[in-house]
Design a protein around this motif. Sequence first.
Motif, PDB file in Angstrom:
ATOM      1  N   CYS A  47       0.842  -1.201   0.000  1.00  0.00           N
ATOM      2  CA  CYS A  47       0.000   0.000   0.000  1.00  0.00           C
ATOM      3  C   CYS A  47       0.873   1.246   0.000  1.00  0.00           C
ATOM      4  O   CYS A  47       1.820   1.351   0.794  1.00  0.00           O
ATOM      5  N   LYS A  48       0.566   2.229  -0.818  1.00  0.00           N
ATOM      6  CA  LYS A  48       1.319   3.478  -0.909  1.00  0.00           C
ATOM      7  C   LYS A  48       0.524   4.597  -0.258  1.00  0.00           C
ATOM      8  O   LYS A  48      -0.696   4.642  -0.334  1.00  0.00           O
ATOM      9  N   THR A  49       1.225   5.551   0.366  1.00  0.00           N
ATOM     10  CA  THR A  49       0.575   6.705   0.979  1.00  0.00           C
ATOM     11  C   THR A  49       0.283   7.747  -0.083  1.00  0.00           C
ATOM     12  O   THR A  49       0.789   7.687  -1.206  1.00  0.00           O
ATOM     13  N   ALA A  50      -0.532   8.736   0.309  1.00  0.00           N
ATOM     14  CA  ALA A  50      -0.870   9.817  -0.632  1.00  0.00           C
ATOM     15  C   ALA A  50       0.371  10.607  -1.028  1.00  0.00           C
ATOM     16  O   ALA A  50       0.565  10.963  -2.193  1.00  0.00           O
ATOM     17  N   ALA A  51       1.248  10.852  -0.030  1.00  0.00           N
ATOM     18  CA  ALA A  51       2.476  11.594  -0.332  1.00  0.00           C
ATOM     19  C   ALA A  51       3.363  10.808  -1.276  1.00  0.00           C
ATOM     20  O   ALA A  51       3.971  11.371  -2.210  1.00  0.00           O
ATOM     21  N   GLY A  52       3.408   9.483  -1.054  1.00  0.00           N
ATOM     22  CA  GLY A  52       4.225   8.651  -1.935  1.00  0.00           C
ATOM     23  C   GLY A  52       3.696   8.654  -3.355  1.00  0.00           C
ATOM     24  O   GLY A  52       4.449   8.675  -4.317  1.00  0.00           O
ATOM     25  N   LEU A  53       2.359   8.613  -3.480  1.00  0.00           N
ATOM     26  CA  LEU A  53       1.778   8.648  -4.818  1.00  0.00           C
ATOM     27  C   LEU A  53       2.095   9.946  -5.535  1.00  0.00           C
ATOM     28  O   LEU A  53       2.368   9.971  -6.734  1.00  0.00           O
ATOM     29  N   LEU A  54       2.093  11.080  -4.768  1.00  0.00           N
ATOM     30  CA  LEU A  54       2.367  12.381  -5.383  1.00  0.00           C
ATOM     31  C   LEU A  54       3.810  12.502  -5.832  1.00  0.00           C
ATOM     32  O   LEU A  54       4.125  13.125  -6.852  1.00  0.00           O
ATOM     33  N   THR A  55       4.710  11.879  -5.061  1.00  0.00           N
ATOM     34  CA  THR A  55       6.127  12.024  -5.379  1.00  0.00           C
ATOM     35  C   THR A  55       6.603  11.019  -6.407  1.00  0.00           C
ATOM     36  O   THR A  55       7.603  11.251  -7.084  1.00  0.00           O
ATOM     37  N   THR A  56       5.892   9.844  -6.491  1.00  0.00           N
ATOM     38  CA  THR A  56       6.406   8.799  -7.378  1.00  0.00           C
ATOM     39  C   THR A  56       5.638   8.677  -8.681  1.00  0.00           C
ATOM     40  O   THR A  56       6.102   8.068  -9.620  1.00  0.00           O
ATOM     41  N   THR A  57       4.413   9.262  -8.747  1.00  0.00           N
ATOM     42  CA  THR A  57       3.596   9.118  -9.950  1.00  0.00           C
ATOM     43  C   THR A  57       3.797  10.311 -10.865  1.00  0.00           C
ATOM     44  O   THR A  57       3.738  11.463 -10.415  1.00  0.00           O
ATOM     45  N   ASN A  58       4.061  10.050 -12.104  1.00  0.00           N
ATOM     46  CA  ASN A  58       4.209  11.127 -13.095  1.00  0.00           C
ATOM     47  C   ASN A  58       2.835  11.521 -13.611  1.00  0.00           C
ATOM     48  O   ASN A  58       2.185  10.765 -14.321  1.00  0.00           O
ATOM     49  N   ILE A  59       2.387  12.709 -13.224  1.00  0.00           N
ATOM     50  CA  ILE A  59       1.070  13.202 -13.634  1.00  0.00           C
ATOM     51  C   ILE A  59       1.262  14.230 -14.751  1.00  0.00           C
ATOM     52  O   ILE A  59       1.978  15.224 -14.593  1.00  0.00           O
ATOM     53  N   ALA A  60       0.649  14.004 -15.885  1.00  0.00           N
ATOM     54  CA  ALA A  60       0.777  14.948 -17.008  1.00  0.00           C
ATOM     55  C   ALA A  60      -0.045  16.204 -16.718  1.00  0.00           C
ATOM     56  O   ALA A  60      -1.220  16.111 -16.385  1.00  0.00           O
ATOM     57  N   GLU A  61       0.595  17.379 -16.784  1.00  0.00           N
ATOM     58  CA  GLU A  61      -0.083  18.646 -16.532  1.00  0.00           C
ATOM     59  C   GLU A  61      -0.667  19.168 -17.837  1.00  0.00           C
ATOM     60  O   GLU A  61       0.028  19.234 -18.851  1.00  0.00           O
ATOM     61  N   PHE A  62      -1.962  19.567 -17.815  1.00  0.00           N
ATOM     62  CA  PHE A  62      -2.595  20.114 -19.015  1.00  0.00           C
ATOM     63  C   PHE A  62      -3.726  21.025 -18.595  1.00  0.00           C
ATOM     64  O   PHE A  62      -4.152  21.032 -17.436  1.00  0.00           O
ATOM     65  N   CYS A  63      -4.250  21.804 -19.573  1.00  0.00           N
ATOM     66  CA  CYS A  63      -5.345  22.732 -19.314  1.00  0.00           C
ATOM     67  C   CYS A  63      -6.651  21.965 -19.303  1.00  0.00           C
ATOM     68  O   CYS A  63      -6.960  21.221 -20.249  1.00  0.00           O
ATOM     69  N   CYS A  64      -7.440  22.134 -18.238  1.00  0.00           N
ATOM     70  CA  CYS A  64      -8.685  21.382 -18.110  1.00  0.00           C
ATOM     71  C   CYS A  64      -9.776  21.908 -19.041  1.00  0.00           C
ATOM     72  O   CYS A  64     -10.806  21.258 -19.210  1.00  0.00           O
ATOM     73  N   PHE A  65      -9.563  23.093 -19.658  1.00  0.00           N
ATOM     74  CA  PHE A  65     -10.571  23.643 -20.569  1.00  0.00           C
ATOM     75  C   PHE A  65     -10.351  23.178 -22.003  1.00  0.00           C
ATOM     76  O   PHE A  65     -11.252  22.649 -22.648  1.00  0.00           O
ATOM     77  N   CYS A  66      -9.119  23.426 -22.516  1.00  0.00           N
ATOM     78  CA  CYS A  66      -8.863  23.072 -23.917  1.00  0.00           C
ATOM     79  C   CYS A  66      -8.079  21.775 -24.075  1.00  0.00           C
ATOM     80  O   CYS A  66      -7.771  21.361 -25.195  1.00  0.00           O
ATOM     81  N   LYS A  67      -7.748  21.122 -22.938  1.00  0.00           N
ATOM     82  CA  LYS A  67      -7.037  19.854 -22.941  1.00  0.00           C
ATOM     83  C   LYS A  67      -5.651  19.953 -23.575  1.00  0.00           C
ATOM     84  O   LYS A  67      -5.076  18.941 -23.979  1.00  0.00           O
ATOM     85  N   SER A  68      -5.089  21.130 -23.645  1.00  0.00           N
ATOM     86  CA  SER A  68      -3.755  21.306 -24.220  1.00  0.00           C
ATOM     87  C   SER A  68      -2.717  21.163 -23.126  1.00  0.00           C
ATOM     88  O   SER A  68      -2.923  21.595 -21.987  1.00  0.00           O
ATOM     89  N   ASN A  69      -1.600  20.493 -23.458  1.00  0.00           N
ATOM     90  CA  ASN A  69      -0.539  20.368 -22.470  1.00  0.00           C
ATOM     91  C   ASN A  69       0.578  21.407 -22.671  1.00  0.00           C
ATOM     92  O   ASN A  69       1.652  21.265 -22.124  1.00  0.00           O
ATOM     93  N   SER A  70       0.261  22.406 -23.466  1.00  0.00           N
ATOM     94  CA  SER A  70       1.253  23.472 -23.680  1.00  0.00           C
ATOM     95  C   SER A  70       1.185  24.564 -22.618  1.00  0.00           C
ATOM     96  O   SER A  70       2.075  25.412 -22.531  1.00  0.00           O
ATOM     97  N   HIS A  71       0.092  24.591 -21.839  1.00  0.00           N
ATOM     98  CA  HIS A  71      -0.018  25.581 -20.767  1.00  0.00           C
ATOM     99  C   HIS A  71      -0.903  25.024 -19.662  1.00  0.00           C
ATOM    100  O   HIS A  71      -1.638  24.053 -19.860  1.00  0.00           O
ATOM    101  N   LEU A  72      -0.796  25.619 -18.476  1.00  0.00           N
ATOM    102  CA  LEU A  72      -1.559  25.171 -17.314  1.00  0.00           C
ATOM    103  C   LEU A  72      -2.945  25.793 -17.322  1.00  0.00           C
ATOM    104  O   LEU A  72      -3.212  26.770 -18.032  1.00  0.00           O
ATOM    105  N   THR A  73      -3.807  25.272 -16.468  1.00  0.00           N
ATOM    106  CA  THR A  73      -5.196  25.759 -16.394  1.00  0.00           C
ATOM    107  C   THR A  73      -5.262  27.220 -15.985  1.00  0.00           C
ATOM    108  O   THR A  73      -6.031  28.006 -16.552  1.00  0.00           O
ATOM    109  N   GLU A  74      -4.410  27.593 -14.962  1.00  0.00           N
ATOM    110  CA  GLU A  74      -4.497  28.981 -14.452  1.00  0.00           C
ATOM    111  C   GLU A  74      -3.999  30.001 -15.477  1.00  0.00           C
ATOM    112  O   GLU A  74      -4.259  31.215 -15.380  1.00  0.00           O
ATOM    113  N   ASN A  75      -3.266  29.567 -16.473  1.00  0.00           N
ATOM    114  CA  ASN A  75      -2.763  30.506 -17.511  1.00  0.00           C
ATOM    115  C   ASN A  75      -3.744  30.616 -18.671  1.00  0.00           C
ATOM    116  O   ASN A  75      -3.467  31.299 -19.659  1.00  0.00           O
TER     117      ASN A  75
END
Length: 378
Positions: free
Chosen positions: A350-378
Amino acid sequence: MGITERAVYRGQLTKLTNSASEYLNSSDSKSDKTEDIDLIEDELVSFIERTNSVLGTLRKCNDKIRPSIKLENAQKEFETIYEYEDKAANILSHLNQRLKRLRKCRDNLDTSSSSSLSIERKKEHTFSSAKLPKLSLKVFSGHFHEWLPFWERFRVAVHDRTDLTGADKFNYLSNHLVGKAADTIAGFTPTNANYDSAVSLLLEQYGNVDKLVDHTMQQLMNLSRINSRHDVTKLRKLYTDIRAHTRSLTALNVPSSQYSIMLRSLILHCLPHDSVIDFHRLHPSKQDKAARSIEDENASPSVGTSEHSSCGGDQLNDILSFIKEEISSLEMAELTNDRRTRTSKVANTCKTAAGLLTTTNIAEFCCFCKSNSHLTEN
């Protein structure tokens, strides 16, 4: 010795196959009544069990002799071995086929008879017509430790029955004897008069109380020594063997006072050294108890002391209770260790939440246009 033993079992196998073959030929002419079918089935099963038993022993003899076979005699020896194997396989095949046909015939009889009954009659006799499972008798090969269980079951199932003739009982008896036991009554003809004589001879040979007691005591004296107090398997076997042998002595009407003290010493000799120390600490000897009583009297003379001396039977019960508690404690400890091991494995997977955050590669993308060229807040 191996060659002589093999010759004996080869002769026994030849007798069995010949007898089975004759029986198969004679049983074909018997009627197809339910009671006849039950009797034939018991005899067929007995032939199969006896043949398999003798064949298994013969194979062990062949394995012992195999390394000593000379090269020039090898071909002849192996041809003879395969000849006996083939003879046994052939008769077993015929016996099993006959048994299969017999059971099919009985099923057909049961079906036809049950279909002729009315529904009300079935309801009336549902309980009274229920058939109890058959008691399967084991074969007796001539070992003393097998005699009491064999004879008690045979006595109830066959010997004490009043609806069987002496000849029928003799056939049942001979079909459940192999090896030395079968040789004991080999000279008797299966008749009503000879059955009692055969039983008397078997009881004289194997049912002699003195012989059975001597054999049981010899088994107790040959108990295996245990090196580690943590070996729960050997400890349980020791406890089970002792219980079985003492029950045999009880069945032979031997009072425990005649063997308890000696058996206590034998058991202590079999236990590991640290277990013996713990036992003496929990169950001190008479001398230790007497010394403690004197000390208590000197310390407080007004207080009366009671006698704690125990007889041999109590001492034997004490050590058996001690072994039983040791087994129970070890088994509980094993269960606890298994539980800890399983818990540890689950925790590691079993992995902890902190371990999942540090070990899992999460792809960052914009939740509106689904583009990975910029973040949602931009």
